[in-house]
Design an enzyme around this catalytic site. Structure first.
Site, PDB file in Angstrom:
ATOM      1  CB  SER A 129      45.471  48.303  29.045  1.00 49.63           C
ATOM      2  OG  SER A 129      44.463  49.214  29.689  1.00 49.63           O
ATOM      3  CG  HIS A 172      40.111  44.671  37.985  1.00 46.16           C
ATOM      4  ND1 HIS A 172      39.269  45.225  36.957  1.00 46.16           N
ATOM      5  CD2 HIS A 172      40.881  45.861  37.992  1.00 46.16           C
ATOM      6  CE1 HIS A 172      39.467  45.730  36.221  1.00 46.16           C
ATOM      7  NE2 HIS A 172      40.771  46.513  36.811  1.00 46.16           N
ATOM      8  NE  ARG A 177      44.437  48.353  39.834  1.00 38.91           N
ATOM      9  CZ  ARG A 177      45.396  49.276  40.143  1.00 38.91           C
ATOM     10  NH1 ARG A 177      46.244  49.131  40.832  1.00 38.91           N
ATOM     11  NH2 ARG A 177      45.160  50.488  39.379  1.00 38.91           N
ATOM     12  N   PRO A 222      46.219  42.567  30.785  1.00 45.07           N
ATOM     13  CG  PRO A 222      44.013  42.994  30.646  1.00 45.07           C
ATOM     14  CD  PRO A 222      45.059  41.963  30.702  1.00 45.07           C
ATOM     15  CG  ASP A 279      43.848  38.226  36.505  1.00 42.84           C
ATOM     16  OD1 ASP A 279      43.022  38.110  37.135  1.00 42.84           O
ATOM     17  OD2 ASP A 279      43.899  39.234  35.363  1.00 42.84           O
ATOM     18  CE  LYS A 339      41.916  40.716  33.417  1.00 44.04           C
ATOM     19  NZ  LYS A 339      41.477  41.677  34.518  1.00 44.04           N
ATOM     20  CE1 TYR A 356      37.851  48.102  32.940  1.00 44.16           C
ATOM     21  CE2 TYR A 356      39.583  49.276  31.915  1.00 44.16           C
ATOM     22  CZ  TYR A 356      39.173  48.566  32.828  1.00 44.16           C
ATOM     23  OH  TYR A 356      40.004  48.225  33.605  1.00 44.16           O
ATOM     24  CB  THR A 385      37.632  44.517  31.949  1.00 45.16           C
ATOM     25  OG1 THR A 385      38.591  43.910  31.247  1.00 45.16           O
ATOM     26  CG2 THR A 385      37.816  44.546  33.054  1.00 45.16           C
TER      27      THR A 385
END
Length: 357
Positions: free
Chosen positions: A119, A253, A256, A90, A284, A229, A141, A167
């Site tokens: 996403s 992430h 980030r 995503p 990831d 995640k 989220y 997430t």
């Protein structure tokens, strides 16, 4: 605002380019603010800079005299058969990269025989994406306004999402290394208008009080398996599975969120060991070649997710660019498996890694 048309190699050439060149070519065609949004890490960007090197630091012990005349990269993931254990993760706001946005991304992923994770910060509606996609999951989220979350999930379920990806590593959004230029977001979407002017609509912020019960609540709300995640710790992974998670995604992430968080490649082995083989562990962060995928599988991952490379390929070649990228990972993985003495994904294990990690 979409990127201008790219010049240079045809889309089918994109997937075999070095990741640095792919990013550089995308930077040349994307608006500055869009490129910075996609590329930026938080704070000093230490975690962002370390991600790819953490995979490349592993060394392999190939097996010889194995029959690799036919190599099968196929894998099953939560009941879905994929051409390779490489999934489009995503990422937000794809219409900053291409006029067709997430719809083009989904179509490109489907043509490669893979799975797309949409996403919740998308710039195309779930119904539009579903019409173009093969198998797809929806990223969630949990927002301060839980009713917005519920409506998003219900819409994704109605559109055909097969799983949810919660997430959990973003209770707040830290400063990121950008120029501060306004994002070139589409003007016909309420969320995008809000973000584009540097504000947030009430209730759209992530809920920082989120707890483990969110996993069960999401499953009850949707009837779908829920993957978590943003997990980097073995104890957190075990707790998530105990709370009902159908899978765990090891991720920082993309560098980030918390800068100096451990690289996903370094966190993966302990998480995979803690969770065991019954629950899929995905990963990831910095996966840039098919050999990286081989290393991730040997470290215990069931599949990897791609982030930035998908966006760069979308900007440069639309759906065809995304397909070419996914196909290149599959081809590179097939070659790496053959050279390592593995004809099937099930033959990839920690024994291929020098030192076992």
């Amino acid at each position: 605002m979409a990127a201008p048309e790219a010049s240079g190699p045809e889309p089918e050439d994109l997937g075999i380019r070095a990741s640095q060149e792919l990013a550089a070519r995308a930077r040349a065609v994307l608006p500055t603010a869009a490129y910075e949004f996609y590329a930026a890490g938080s704070d000093e960007e230490i975690s962002t800079g370390e991600a790819a090197g953490a995979w490349r630091g592993r060394r392999l012990l190939p097996r010889v005299l194995r029959d690799v005349s036919s190599v099968d990269t196929g894998v099953e993931l939560l009941g879905t058969r994929l051409a390779a254990p490489v999934v489009a993760g995503p990422t937000a706001f794809h219409r900053m990269a291409h006029d067709e946005g997430e719809t083009a991304t989904a179509a490109g992923v489907a043509a490669a025989g893979s799975l797309f994770v949409l996403s919740s910060r998308a710039t195309c509606h779930p119904e539009e994406v579903a019409a173009a996609a093969g198998p797809w999951w929806y990223q969630v989220y949990w927002l301060r306004d839980a009713d917005i979350t519920r409506r998003q999930v219900e819409r994704a379920v109605a559109a055909g999402a097969q799983a949810l990806v919660l997430t959990v590593d973003a209770p707040y959004v830290p400063p990121r290394a950008t120029s501060g230029l306004p994002l070139p977001l589409p003007e016909d979407d309420e969320l995008c208008r809000s973000v584009g002017v540097g504000t947030r609509l009430p209730g759209w912020e992530q809920d920082p009080s989120l707890g483990l019960n969110a996993i069960g609540r999401l499953h009850q709300m949707s009837g779908l398996p829920v993957l978590v995640k943003g997990v980097l710790r073995a104890d957190d992974a075990k707790t998530c599975v105990t709370a009902g998670a159908a899978g765990v995604i090891v991720s920082n992430h993309g560098g980030r969120q918390l800068d100096r968080a451990v690289a996903s490649a370094d966190a993966l082995p302990s998480v995979a060991a803690a969770v065991g083989a019954e629950v899929p562990v995905l990963v990831d962060g910095g996966v840039r070649t098919g050999t990286d995928v081989l290393v991730a599988l040997a470290l215990g991952a069931r599949a990897v997710l791609l982030g930035r490379p998908i966006v760069w390929s979308l900007a440069l070649g639309g759906a065809a660019g995304v397909t070419a990228l996914m196909d290149s990972y599959r081809t590179q993985l097939s070659t790496a498996m053959a050279l390592a003495g593995c004809a099937r994904i099930g033959e990839v294990d920690a024994g291929l890694l020098h030192g076992g990690y």
